[in-house]
Design a protein around this motif. Structure first.
Motif, PDB file in Angstrom:
ATOM      1  N   VAL A  28       0.860  -1.216   0.017  1.00  0.00           N
ATOM      2  CA  VAL A  28       0.047  -0.026   0.057  1.00  0.00           C
ATOM      3  C   VAL A  28       0.852   1.297  -0.059  1.00  0.00           C
ATOM      4  O   VAL A  28       0.498   2.154  -0.729  1.00  0.00           O
ATOM      5  CB  VAL A  28      -0.953  -0.052   1.273  1.00  0.00           C
ATOM      6  CG1 VAL A  28      -1.738   1.102   1.169  1.00  0.00           C
ATOM      7  CG2 VAL A  28      -1.830  -1.292   1.182  1.00  0.00           C
ATOM      8  N   HIS A  29       2.128   1.298   0.931  1.00  0.00           N
ATOM      9  CA  HIS A  29       2.821   2.219   0.698  1.00  0.00           C
ATOM     10  C   HIS A  29       3.606   2.609  -0.669  1.00  0.00           C
ATOM     11  O   HIS A  29       3.602   3.631  -0.864  1.00  0.00           O
ATOM     12  CB  HIS A  29       3.967   2.195   1.930  1.00  0.00           C
ATOM     13  CG  HIS A  29       3.454   2.452   3.257  1.00  0.00           C
ATOM     14  ND1 HIS A  29       2.869   3.867   3.520  1.00  0.00           N
ATOM     15  CD2 HIS A  29       3.056   1.558   4.483  1.00  0.00           C
ATOM     16  CE1 HIS A  29       2.552   3.774   4.902  1.00  0.00           C
ATOM     17  NE2 HIS A  29       2.658   2.293   5.463  1.00  0.00           N
ATOM     18  N   ALA A  30       3.848   1.544  -1.107  1.00  0.00           N
ATOM     19  CA  ALA A  30       4.499   1.446  -2.431  1.00  0.00           C
ATOM     20  C   ALA A  30       3.493   1.918  -3.395  1.00  0.00           C
ATOM     21  O   ALA A  30       3.845   2.838  -4.371  1.00  0.00           O
ATOM     22  CB  ALA A  30       5.202   0.144  -2.849  1.00  0.00           C
ATOM     23  N   LEU A  31       2.152   1.584  -3.349  1.00  0.00           N
ATOM     24  CA  LEU A  31       1.333   2.260  -4.339  1.00  0.00           C
ATOM     25  C   LEU A  31       1.119   3.612  -4.126  1.00  0.00           C
ATOM     26  O   LEU A  31       1.049   4.319  -5.302  1.00  0.00           O
ATOM     27  CB  LEU A  31       0.078   1.421  -4.074  1.00  0.00           C
ATOM     28  CG  LEU A  31      -1.275   1.913  -4.860  1.00  0.00           C
ATOM     29  CD1 LEU A  31      -1.142   1.826  -6.310  1.00  0.00           C
ATOM     30  CD2 LEU A  31      -2.673   1.395  -4.372  1.00  0.00           C
ATOM     31  N   ALA A  32       0.656   3.969  -3.058  1.00  0.00           N
ATOM     32  CA  ALA A  32       0.737   5.595  -2.783  1.00  0.00           C
ATOM     33  C   ALA A  32       1.999   6.276  -3.171  1.00  0.00           C
ATOM     34  O   ALA A  32       1.890   7.531  -4.120  1.00  0.00           O
ATOM     35  CB  ALA A  32       0.775   5.810  -1.202  1.00  0.00           C
TER      36      ALA A  32
END
Length: 426
Positions: free
Chosen positions: A367-371
């Motif tokens: 999720v952090h990578a997506l953001a």
């Protein structure tokens, strides 16, 4: 094409009510705040914690206990220091102790036709359980009201639907009084908007989650309540809704807030009666849509503000049912024009596309990578396992170093370093 005449259907345009004169709640003489004796007691606790190598977890009503890692630190209850210190309606400024109930402040403002335009979440969901837990600690607040405090509003840095048009919490913080990790009382900012000058360190407190020090007092900018509000609903898929709302936001329309979920785009318009009426007719001509009755619209926006709407209820239920399987509700801040996110799970979109809520079983790192790929950042809002508000990989080395330097400047002994905002290993 038939015209939608909101002026003829006045019941669909809502106007504020209850405008009245000053009450005792706004008068420090009849509503005394805690004395500085409490501050001295807290200073002793800070010095004691520093000498023992312990840390303190600042907590008001506990309405935000679901945010960040709250497993560390000795509880320091701010509600021993409460009350409205000064309220100047003509100057659009209110100053209150950090432990003051948000409901008390909002009631005082409503008496004079004013409000906190950034719409801080009150987190009244699950109130019965929260009240029961706090009652065991001696907490008292009226049944059916939120336990949120003014200090928690600033420390969490969270804003509601109106943030996209009215500004965030930090934009409304004019000044504050803080006790740092050395037990020193520090004052930043000014008492009125025109007097705020110098380094705006008071805004650092917005979103700090109590990790820089103990907020004692907060001075906030307030705004007049909107003259008229109207809410329209349109059926359209996510990609089309994002393009359309950004197109409208770039035009001189009184758009105030937006929300998209499950194929429906909901827009709130606020401003002068003629401007809102004209905008409603224009949007109806362009995309048809439906004008919602004020009771329905008000309930919807309250649910969005307090994160108690159906989407949030379903998300919290999914997290609870999954147990330790990793399902979490995430809040992603991204550029408004970002295309639909490729994330598994239900999504809700606010702030003209700038805030995306995702309930997903994806790992935190994913999720952090997506953001990060779309130029934003992510925060876990509801998860089975406590997570810091900011992930270890969410900050660049430069930003992380700046965070650490600010932390050491305010709190060299780590008295407030609970790991709630950033992982302690960061």
């Amino acid at each position: 094409m038939a015209e939608l005449d909101p002026l003829a259907q006045g019941a669909l345009l809502s106007e504020p009510t209850g405008l009245a004169g000053p009450t005792d709640a706004t008068n420090p003489a009849t509503n005394p705040a805690a004395t500085p004796v409490v501050w001295r007691e807290w200073a002793e606790r800070v010095r004691d914690a520093a000498s023992r190598g312990a840390c303190l977890r600042v907590r008001g009503g506990g309405s935000k206990d679901h945010l960040g890692d709250t497993t560390r630190g000795e509880w320091l209850d701010t509600r021993a220091c409460q009350g409205i210190v000064a309220y100047e309606p003509s100057e659009l400024v209110i100053r209150a102790r950090a432990g003051t109930a948000l409901a008390e402040v909002e009631a005082a403002l409503a008496e004079r036709g004013q409000h906190l335009a950034f719409e801080p979440p009150r987190f009244a969901f699950g109130l019965d359980a929260a009240q029961a837990a706090q009652a065991a600690q001696g907490a008292q607040h009226p049944p059916g009201t939120s336990a949120a405090t003014v200090g928690g509003v600033v420390a969490s840095g969270l804003s509601g639907p109106g943030r996209v048009s009215r500004g965030a919490v930090r934009d409304h913080v004019l000044g504050c009084t803080l006790m740092n990790g050395r037990a020193e009382v520090m004052r930043f900012g000014g008492a009125v908007m025109k007097n705020v000058a110098g380094f705006d360190l008071s805004r650092l407190m917005a979103g700090s989650m109590g990790t820089l020090g103990l907020l004692l007092e907060v001075t906030l900018k307030v705004m007049p309540q909107p003259v008229v509000s109207a809410t329209m609903r349109f059926e359209m898929p996510q990609a089309e809704a994002l393009a359309q709302v950004n197109q409208w936001a770039a035009q001189p329309l009184p758009l105030d807030a937006s929300a998209w979920w499950d194929g429906l785009l909901v827009l709130r318009l606020r401003g002068a009666r003629a401007a809102v009426a004209s905008a409603v007719q224009r949007l109806y001509r362009e995309r048809r849509g439906e004008l919602l009755a004020p009771p329905v619209a008000d309930a919807f926006w309250q649910g969005m503000r307090d994160q108690s709407d159906e989407f949030f209820q379903r998300a919290r239920a999914a997290v609870a049912q999954a147990g330790g399987q990793g399902v979490a509700l995430w809040r992603l801040s991204v550029p408004p024009t970002t295309a639909p996110l490729e994330a598994h799970g239900e999504q809700l979109i606010e702030w003209f596309g700038g805030q995306r809520w995702v309930c997903t079983p994806a790992p935190a790192a994913a999720v952090h990578a997506l953001a990060a790929r779309v130029g934003g950042h992510a925060q876990a809002v509801c998860a089975a396992q406590p997570l810091p508000c900011v992930g270890a990989a969410a900050l660049s080395p430069v930003l992380l170093r700046l965070h650490q330097q600010v932390q050491r400047a305010f709190d060299p002994q780590g008295v407030f370093a609970t790991g709630r905002l950033l992982p302690l290993s960061a």
